[in-house]
Design a protein around this motif. Structure first.
Motif, PDB file in Angstrom:
ATOM      1  N   THR A  87     -15.587   3.198 -53.165  1.00 16.34           N
ATOM      2  CA  THR A  87     -15.420   4.016 -51.930  1.00 16.34           C
ATOM      3  C   THR A  87     -15.262   3.163 -50.684  1.00 16.34           C
ATOM      4  OG1 THR A  87     -17.834   4.128 -51.689  1.00 16.34           O
ATOM      5  CG2 THR A  87     -16.747   5.905 -52.926  1.00 16.34           C
ATOM      6  N   HIS A  88     -15.160   1.866 -50.821  1.00 15.32           N
ATOM      7  CA  HIS A  88     -15.036   0.982 -49.657  1.00 15.32           C
ATOM      8  C   HIS A  88     -13.667   1.177 -48.996  1.00 15.32           C
ATOM      9  CE1 HIS A  88     -15.277  -2.498 -47.071  1.00 15.32           C
ATOM     10  NE2 HIS A  88     -14.149  -2.968 -47.601  1.00 15.32           N
ATOM     11  N   THR A  89     -13.662   1.263 -47.683  1.00 14.13           N
ATOM     12  CA  THR A  89     -12.429   1.446 -46.904  1.00 14.13           C
ATOM     13  C   THR A  89     -12.066   0.140 -46.208  1.00 14.13           C
ATOM     14  OG1 THR A  89     -12.927   3.757 -46.517  1.00 14.13           O
ATOM     15  CG2 THR A  89     -11.327   2.735 -45.043  1.00 14.13           C
ATOM     16  N   ASN A  90     -10.791  -0.282 -46.424  1.00 14.22           N
ATOM     17  CA  ASN A  90     -10.296  -1.481 -45.755  1.00 14.22           C
ATOM     18  C   ASN A  90      -9.747  -1.073 -44.391  1.00 14.22           C
ATOM     19  OD1 ASN A  90      -9.160  -3.844 -44.928  1.00 14.22           O
ATOM     20  ND2 ASN A  90      -7.977  -4.222 -46.803  1.00 14.22           N
ATOM     21  N   TYR A  91     -10.575  -1.168 -43.367  1.00 13.12           N
ATOM     22  CA  TYR A  91     -10.171  -0.694 -42.037  1.00 13.12           C
ATOM     23  C   TYR A  91      -9.057  -1.538 -41.440  1.00 13.12           C
ATOM     24  CZ  TYR A  91     -14.082   2.504 -42.095  1.00 13.12           C
ATOM     25  OH  TYR A  91     -14.926   3.515 -42.414  1.00 13.12           O
ATOM     26  N   LEU A 120      -3.509  -1.534 -39.508  1.00 10.33           N
ATOM     27  CA  LEU A 120      -2.246  -2.278 -39.385  1.00 10.33           C
ATOM     28  C   LEU A 120      -1.158  -1.782 -40.319  1.00 10.33           C
ATOM     29  CD1 LEU A 120      -3.665  -5.900 -39.126  1.00 10.33           C
ATOM     30  CD2 LEU A 120      -3.025  -4.337 -37.259  1.00 10.33           C
ATOM     31  N   ARG A 121      -1.391  -0.758 -41.160  1.00  5.86           N
ATOM     32  CA  ARG A 121      -0.378  -0.280 -42.090  1.00  5.86           C
ATOM     33  C   ARG A 121       0.834   0.235 -41.305  1.00  5.86           C
ATOM     34  NH1 ARG A 121      -2.897   3.669 -44.264  1.00  5.86           N
ATOM     35  NH2 ARG A 121      -4.072   2.393 -45.743  1.00  5.86           N
ATOM     36  N   LEU A 132       0.394   6.683 -42.193  1.00  6.76           N
ATOM     37  CA  LEU A 132       0.779   5.570 -41.332  1.00  6.76           C
ATOM     38  C   LEU A 132      -0.459   4.980 -40.664  1.00  6.76           C
ATOM     39  CD1 LEU A 132       3.435   4.215 -40.383  1.00  6.76           C
ATOM     40  CD2 LEU A 132       3.343   5.699 -38.382  1.00  6.76           C
ATOM     41  N   GLY A 133      -0.463   3.666 -40.431  1.00  4.84           N
ATOM     42  CA  GLY A 133      -1.615   2.994 -39.835  1.00  4.84           C
ATOM     43  C   GLY A 133      -1.946   3.515 -38.448  1.00  4.84           C
ATOM     44  N   TRP A 134      -3.235   3.266 -38.073  1.00  5.72           N
ATOM     45  CA  TRP A 134      -3.705   3.794 -36.791  1.00  5.72           C
ATOM     46  C   TRP A 134      -2.929   3.162 -35.635  1.00  5.72           C
ATOM     47  CZ3 TRP A 134      -9.717   3.363 -37.852  1.00  5.72           C
ATOM     48  CH2 TRP A 134     -10.036   4.239 -38.885  1.00  5.72           C
ATOM     49  N   LYS A 135      -2.618   1.882 -35.740  1.00  7.27           N
ATOM     50  CA  LYS A 135      -1.896   1.210 -34.656  1.00  7.27           C
ATOM     51  C   LYS A 135      -0.494   1.804 -34.494  1.00  7.27           C
ATOM     52  CE  LYS A 135      -0.306  -3.330 -33.088  1.00  7.27           C
ATOM     53  NZ  LYS A 135      -0.227  -4.779 -33.398  1.00  7.27           N
ATOM     54  N   ALA A 136       0.195   2.037 -35.611  1.00  8.48           N
ATOM     55  CA  ALA A 136       1.536   2.626 -35.547  1.00  8.48           C
ATOM     56  C   ALA A 136       1.473   4.048 -35.005  1.00  8.48           C
ATOM     57  CB  ALA A 136       2.189   2.611 -36.927  1.00  8.48           C
TER      58      ALA A 136
END
Length: 297
Positions: free
Chosen positions: A29-33, A38-39, A48-52
């Protein structure tokens, strides 16, 4: 080892299994933030990533801000025009008030003139009484004129009957004129085809009835029940007649044929042929006749 030691060993084994299970669950359940942020593209069920997303939202915000500023400029322009219109209406109001004052003055002048005319009317009545005797003489003359009028009326009745016959002839000639006008239009079309070299004297009549080499745009589309009606940008001045069939395109895509129902000098109304329809017809679609297609080829 006594039984207590065995129990502790067993408990240590069980707790090891529990902690190992917890470790597996936490890893699953680990999330790679960093990847979430950056996706750059959506992958599978991952968005889509948070930055995009933030960049998209910023671009959307800038577009909406530009639209808001444009709307505010338009509103300011409209308000300025309204203020200018109000100023014009105020000036018109002042002009109308001045006209009202002038009209009131004219009313007073006309009232004085009316009183003066009343005095003149009284004088005229005296003159009428003097002329009453002359009227009696005129009545005798009118009686003699009446006899003449009766004779003229009888002649007028005869002329009216003749006029009715002529009107019937005029209606017949108008019908003949409409027929000849249609024939002249077809003759002009034939002359145009002959001058362009599209037909010769040996060309069959069915080929002459085809529409000339014309092309244009669909100006309007109206749907009624299952039929679609369109307005064409060319008319009878370009050689179109009722019954002519034209091809409709959007780009290089063929959408079907339309059949001309009615023509004006620079416009025409047509209906989409459901038997040949390959797609919906829209405003701005291009149409042309077979002759235009053959000429372009």
């Amino acid at each position: 080892m006594n039984i207590v030691g065995k129990i502790f060993v067993f408990l240590i084994f069980v707790m090891s299994l529990v902690f190992a299970t917890f470790s597996v669950i936490v890893y699953a359940t680990h999330t790679n933030y960093r990847d979430e942020i950056l996706r750059e593209e959506a992958v599978g069920n991952k968005p889509l990533g948070w930055k995009a997303q933030l960049e998209d939202l910023q671009r959307l915000y800038e577009e909406l801000q530009a639209q808001l500023e444009d709307r505010e400029d338009k509103i300011s322009q409209i308000l300025a025009e309204r203020r200018q219109a109000v100023a014009g209406l105020e000036a018109e109001k002042e002009r109308l008030l001045a006209q009202q004052t002038e009209a009131q003055k004219n009313y007073q002048d006309l009232r004085q003139l009316h009183e003066k005319k009343l005095a003149e009317v009284e004088s005229t009545m005296n003159d009428i009484r003097r002329t009453q005797g002359e009227i009696d003489d005129l009545r005798q003359q009118i009686k003699r004129q009446q006899e003449t009028i009766d004779e003229t009326f009888a002649a007028m009745i005869l002329r009216t009957e003749t006029n009715n016959q002529l009107q019937g002839e005029v209606k017949r000639l108008e019908t003949t004129n409409e027929t000849l006008t249609d024939q002249v239009a077809r003759a002009k079309q034939l002359v145009s085809f002959l001058s362009d070299g599209e037909v010769t004297l040996d060309t069959p009549v069915d080929a002459i009835d085809e529409p000339p080499a014309v092309e244009g745009r669909i100006l309007a589309v109206r749907k009624r029940d299952k039929d679609t009606f369109v307005e064409l940008s060319v008319g009878s001045d370009d050689g179109l007649l009722s019954g002519h069939e034209l091809q409709v395109f959007r780009g290089a895509r063929y959408l079907g044929n339309v059949i001309v129902l009615q023509t004006n000098p620079d416009r025409a109304a047509a209906i989409v042929d459901r038997a040949t329809r390959k797609g919906p017809v829209q405003d701005g679609d291009r149409f042309e006749s077979r002759r235009a297609t053959q000429r372009r080829i």
